[in-house]
Design a protein around this motif. Sequence first.
Motif, mmCIF file in Angstrom:
data_model
loop_
_atom_site.group_PDB
_atom_site.id
_atom_site.type_symbol
_atom_site.label_atom_id
_atom_site.label_comp_id
_atom_site.label_asym_id
_atom_site.label_seq_id
_atom_site.Cartn_x
_atom_site.Cartn_y
_atom_site.Cartn_z
ATOM 1 N N SER A 219 0.833 -1.197 0.000
ATOM 2 C CA SER A 219 0.000 0.000 0.000
ATOM 3 C C SER A 219 0.875 1.258 0.000
ATOM 4 C CB SER A 219 -0.941 -0.047 1.207
ATOM 5 O OG SER A 219 -1.978 0.882 1.101
ATOM 6 N N LEU A 220 0.729 2.135 1.003
ATOM 7 C CA LEU A 220 1.546 3.351 1.053
ATOM 8 C C LEU A 220 3.029 3.008 1.118
ATOM 9 C CD1 LEU A 220 1.663 6.457 1.273
ATOM 10 C CD2 LEU A 220 1.516 6.187 3.758
ATOM 11 N N GLY A 221 3.361 1.894 1.769
ATOM 12 C CA GLY A 221 4.754 1.473 1.817
ATOM 13 C C GLY A 221 5.318 1.207 0.443
ATOM 14 N N GLY A 222 4.489 0.678 -0.454
ATOM 15 C CA GLY A 222 4.934 0.428 -1.819
ATOM 16 C C GLY A 222 5.190 1.705 -2.594
ATOM 17 N N VAL A 223 4.426 2.753 -2.289
ATOM 18 C CA VAL A 223 4.628 4.043 -2.948
ATOM 19 C C VAL A 223 6.037 4.564 -2.651
ATOM 20 C CG1 VAL A 223 3.856 6.441 -3.081
ATOM 21 C CG2 VAL A 223 2.167 4.598 -2.875
ATOM 22 N N VAL A 224 6.417 4.506 -1.369
ATOM 23 C CA VAL A 224 7.744 4.985 -0.980
ATOM 24 C C VAL A 224 8.819 4.013 -1.449
ATOM 25 C CG1 VAL A 224 9.184 5.719 0.956
ATOM 26 C CG2 VAL A 224 6.731 6.195 0.976
ATOM 27 N N ALA A 225 8.520 2.719 -1.435
ATOM 28 C CA ALA A 225 9.482 1.732 -1.923
ATOM 29 C C ALA A 225 9.803 1.964 -3.397
ATOM 30 C CB ALA A 225 8.940 0.322 -1.718
ATOM 31 N N SER A 226 8.835 2.419 -4.161
ATOM 32 C CA SER A 226 9.073 2.722 -5.568
ATOM 33 C C SER A 226 10.142 3.800 -5.718
ATOM 34 C CB SER A 226 7.776 3.181 -6.242
ATOM 35 O OG SER A 226 6.772 2.186 -6.166
ATOM 36 N N THR A 227 10.069 4.804 -4.863
ATOM 37 C CA THR A 227 11.080 5.865 -4.875
ATOM 38 C C THR A 227 12.432 5.325 -4.444
ATOM 39 O OG1 THR A 227 9.371 7.511 -4.381
ATOM 40 C CG2 THR A 227 11.654 8.145 -3.966
ATOM 41 N N ASP A 228 12.433 4.441 -3.441
ATOM 42 C CA ASP A 228 13.684 3.815 -3.003
ATOM 43 C C ASP A 228 14.348 3.062 -4.153
ATOM 44 O OD1 ASP A 228 13.419 4.661 -0.344
ATOM 45 O OD2 ASP A 228 12.295 2.880 0.228
ATOM 46 N N ALA A 229 13.540 2.282 -4.873
ATOM 47 C CA ALA A 229 14.085 1.469 -5.967
ATOM 48 C C ALA A 229 14.664 2.348 -7.065
ATOM 49 C CB ALA A 229 12.995 0.566 -6.533
ATOM 50 N N ALA A 230 13.955 3.417 -7.397
ATOM 51 C CA ALA A 230 14.444 4.314 -8.440
ATOM 52 C C ALA A 230 15.755 4.977 -8.025
ATOM 53 C CB ALA A 230 13.390 5.372 -8.752
ATOM 54 N N GLY A 231 15.864 5.349 -6.748
ATOM 55 C CA GLY A 231 17.060 6.028 -6.276
ATOM 56 C C GLY A 231 18.278 5.135 -6.174
ATOM 57 N N ALA A 232 18.054 3.815 -5.986
ATOM 58 C CA ALA A 232 19.179 2.897 -5.805
ATOM 59 C C ALA A 232 19.431 2.017 -7.019
ATOM 60 C CB ALA A 232 18.929 2.019 -4.575
ATOM 61 N N ALA A 233 18.741 2.263 -8.120
ATOM 62 C CA ALA A 233 18.873 1.401 -9.295
ATOM 63 C C ALA A 233 20.281 1.415 -9.867
ATOM 64 C CB ALA A 233 17.869 1.816 -10.364
ATOM 65 N N ASP A 234 20.964 2.542 -9.779
ATOM 66 C CA ASP A 234 22.295 2.670 -10.365
ATOM 67 C C ASP A 234 23.405 2.644 -9.332
ATOM 68 O OD1 ASP A 234 21.181 2.933 -12.938
ATOM 69 O OD2 ASP A 234 20.825 5.070 -12.610
#
Length: 330
Positions: free
Chosen positions: A212-227
């Motif tokens: 839920s809301l945790g997934g919204v923030v996790a999406s940002t985490d994933a984008a920030g750590a992808a590289d």
Amino acid sequence: MIVDRGRPAWLTWTVRAVAAAGLLVVLWACLTAWGAVVHGHPAYAVLLGLTVLGCGWALWPGRRPRPTRPAGRRVLDVALVVAGLVWIAAMAWLRPFTAVEPALTAMYSDESVTVTESATRVVLAPAGDSDGEAAEDTASDGDAAGTAVFFRPGAKVEARAYAAVLRPLAEAGHTVVIAKQPLAVAFLAGGAFDAARAEVPAAERWVVGGHSLGGVVASTDAAGAADDAGAPAVGLLLYASYPAEDLSSLTPAVESVSASRDGLATPATIEASRANLPPSTTYTVVGGAVHAFFGDYGPQPGDGTATITHDEARSRISEVSRAFVDSLGR
């Protein structure tokens, strides 16, 4: 009890009524969510303590009456009463959903998984590697290599509630870190993923997930750590969730698991979010499941009506999650 001669009687009794209501809310929160108060991030417990102190001060019978106050001070008193009501309402609204079985049983260590808990996270670590090392040494020394999982709970849900659904990932050899978020709100734990990576420094790659809301923030985490050059995010695991921004060019693999009877992250909402996720995203719909079936914390207001058992849904969610994380490396 002394009446404050500096206030009108109606204001004095209003203050006392609000203070009494505050104490009742604290008592209610402790009686109905004690496990989450004790095992959750300490922020909510601290706020409950401050509420008790403030309400106790307002009700303390030994305070001396103050001299008559000017009208402007009475306006301030009224404003403080309103602020107190808002505070108490917030304490009631923020009462967390408490973990229930089988999540509580999943919080115990055994021969396959070692469970450790701190003020800010729950860690489920494999009990041993191929050489038979104890998981306790692995967790403390940071020797758990391979793909680790960082997971953000849904809003107002305590971290332990996800132990049963995520434990199979640890049994499959992946260290799982479940964040304890201030007030159980993901947006208030912005640095939790970086802290988790410091906790398991030997992890070669990460799958970031959330409900839920945790997934919204996790999406940002994933984008920030992808590289990230050291331990990049190679996967995003969404439980009844979707990003709040356009991540259609996201490089990590994405698995979106949703529920057909979800009354909060509805199937229509999940479908509409496809444009914000990469075309390669895999979608799994758990037929008959609801929003609250992604954890073990009881029913959730506004949710749909399930047509399968929670055990069936949990088994399916765990199976899909384990297969997804396994596909990204062990």
